[in-house]
Enzyme design. Structure first.
Site, PDB file in Angstrom:
ATOM      1  CG  LEU A   1      -1.964  -1.019   1.443  1.00 54.01           C
ATOM      2  CD1 LEU A   1      -2.633  -0.875   2.809  1.00 54.01           C
ATOM      3  CD2 LEU A   1      -3.016  -0.945   0.356  1.00 54.01           C
ATOM      4  CG  ASP A   2       0.627   4.424  -2.881  1.00 52.30           C
ATOM      5  OD1 ASP A   2       1.292   3.466  -3.300  1.00 52.30           O
ATOM      6  OD2 ASP A   2      -0.010   5.185  -3.617  1.00 52.30           O
ATOM      7  CE  LYS A   3       5.621   9.033   4.371  1.00 52.90           C
ATOM      8  NZ  LYS A   3       6.586  10.096   4.081  1.00 52.90           N
TER       9      LYS A   3
ATOM     10  NE  ARG B   1      -1.520   8.924  -5.047  1.00 53.52           N
ATOM     11  CZ  ARG B   1      -0.332   9.090  -4.493  1.00 53.52           C
ATOM     12  NH1 ARG B   1       0.304   8.060  -3.956  1.00 53.52           N
ATOM     13  NH2 ARG B   1       0.232  10.284  -4.450  1.00 53.52           N
TER      14      ARG B   1
END
Length: 299
Positions: free
Chosen positions: A90-92, A212
């Protein structure tokens, strides 16, 4: 100095929380993740990933999930436990459901389920604007490109297979970009208010930054707090509609402090019997929904 304005205080707290996670001792970080454990059995451990914590290390990153997996395994099982393994990323800035495996074999098995698209993933996001249509599928390949600007940087972007012919408005097929990856995202609007929408998203494929990019460039509805994908040619804070700023009690000059509102809400894993995990929205996300008067649908 502590800002008097509650919104700015809240944004400052979030930024501080992200920095704190970078400064704590790895044992403390492992303890935080242990407290955020949703489920465990002999094969997997499922955690609720906090905001602002990277999964992998990199330049300037002191703490990440990957580094504390051996400590977390010992805290959850015993001192002889094998380190846990990552199965996906998962992204930060993304919060929510994350699956870890107890053994290499389990990790390979789960990675294969992700790769062969047998894992159902549901995300929630607050976006700017209103997608048109309010429900649908974005299917546009994605590729990484260098952005030539005063500060050169890399971004993921769309690499469509079709374009509109300017002469007659006909849709024409164009040559496929060899480096582009197939990317498919289902979406539907759950609520709309204050020039924003709450969307439910189901990424069918798993390309880096897919949700995104599809939302920002495919639907023209960037995620609230996504400063990277709200513009193409520059690195600049997201520009927010006046109504959104008013509801958030925020000045545009402070918009750069807004966190990314993307949450891995649910994950269904077919391991023997289907395992279904749901993660509550983080507090900052709930607060934003309230301020924007976006009604959370009852599950």
């Amino acid at each position: 100095q502590i800002p008097k304005d509650p919104t700015q205080r809240w944004l400052r707290e979030l930024a501080a929380m992200s920095q704190q996670l970078q400064q704590v001792h790895p044992n403390v970080l492992a303890k935080i993740l242990k407290q955020r454990t949703l489920f465990q059995n002999e094969e997997i451990v499922v955690i609720d990933k906090p905001y602002g914590l990277p999964v992998h290390g990199g330049p300037g990153i002191k703490n990440c999930i990957a580094d504390v997996l051996p400590i977390l395994a010992k805290m959850l099982e015993n001192m002889k436990a094998e380190p846990l393994h990552l199965c996906h990323r998962l992204d930060k800035e993304t919060t929510g459901v994350m699956v870890l495996a107890r053994s290499k074999e389990a990790a390979e098995k789960i990675r294969l389920l992700f790769k062969t698209r047998q894992v159902e993933k549901i995300y929630w996001a607050i976006v700017l604007g209103d997608p048109d249509p309010v429900e649908g599928v974005v299917e546009i390949p994605i590729v990484e490109k260098e952005v030539q600007s005063h500060q050169s940087h890399y971004k993921m972007t769309l690499a469509p297979n079709y374009r509109l012919c300017p002469e007659d408005g006909q849709v024409v097929k164009i040559r496929r970009n060899r480096n582009a990856e197939r990317a498919v995202t289902r979406y539907r609007r759950l609520a709309g208010a204050s020039a924003c929408s709450l969307l439910e998203l189901q990424p069918i494929t798993g390309v880096k930054h897919q949700i995104r990019v599809h939302l920002a460039y495919g639907l023209g509805c960037p995620i609230l707090g996504d400063h990277k994908y709200s513009h193409w040619s520059k690195l600049a804070p997201q520009k927010l509609p006046a109504l959104t700023l008013r509801r958030l009690k925020l000045e545009q000059s402070k918009a750069r402090h807004l966190p990314l509102h993307l949450h891995a809400h649910r994950l269904c894993l077919p391991l023997g019997q289907p395992l279904d995990f749901v993660c509550k929205l983080p507090l900052f996300f709930q607060k934003t929904l309230r301020k924007l008067e976006l009604d959370i649908p009852k599950d």
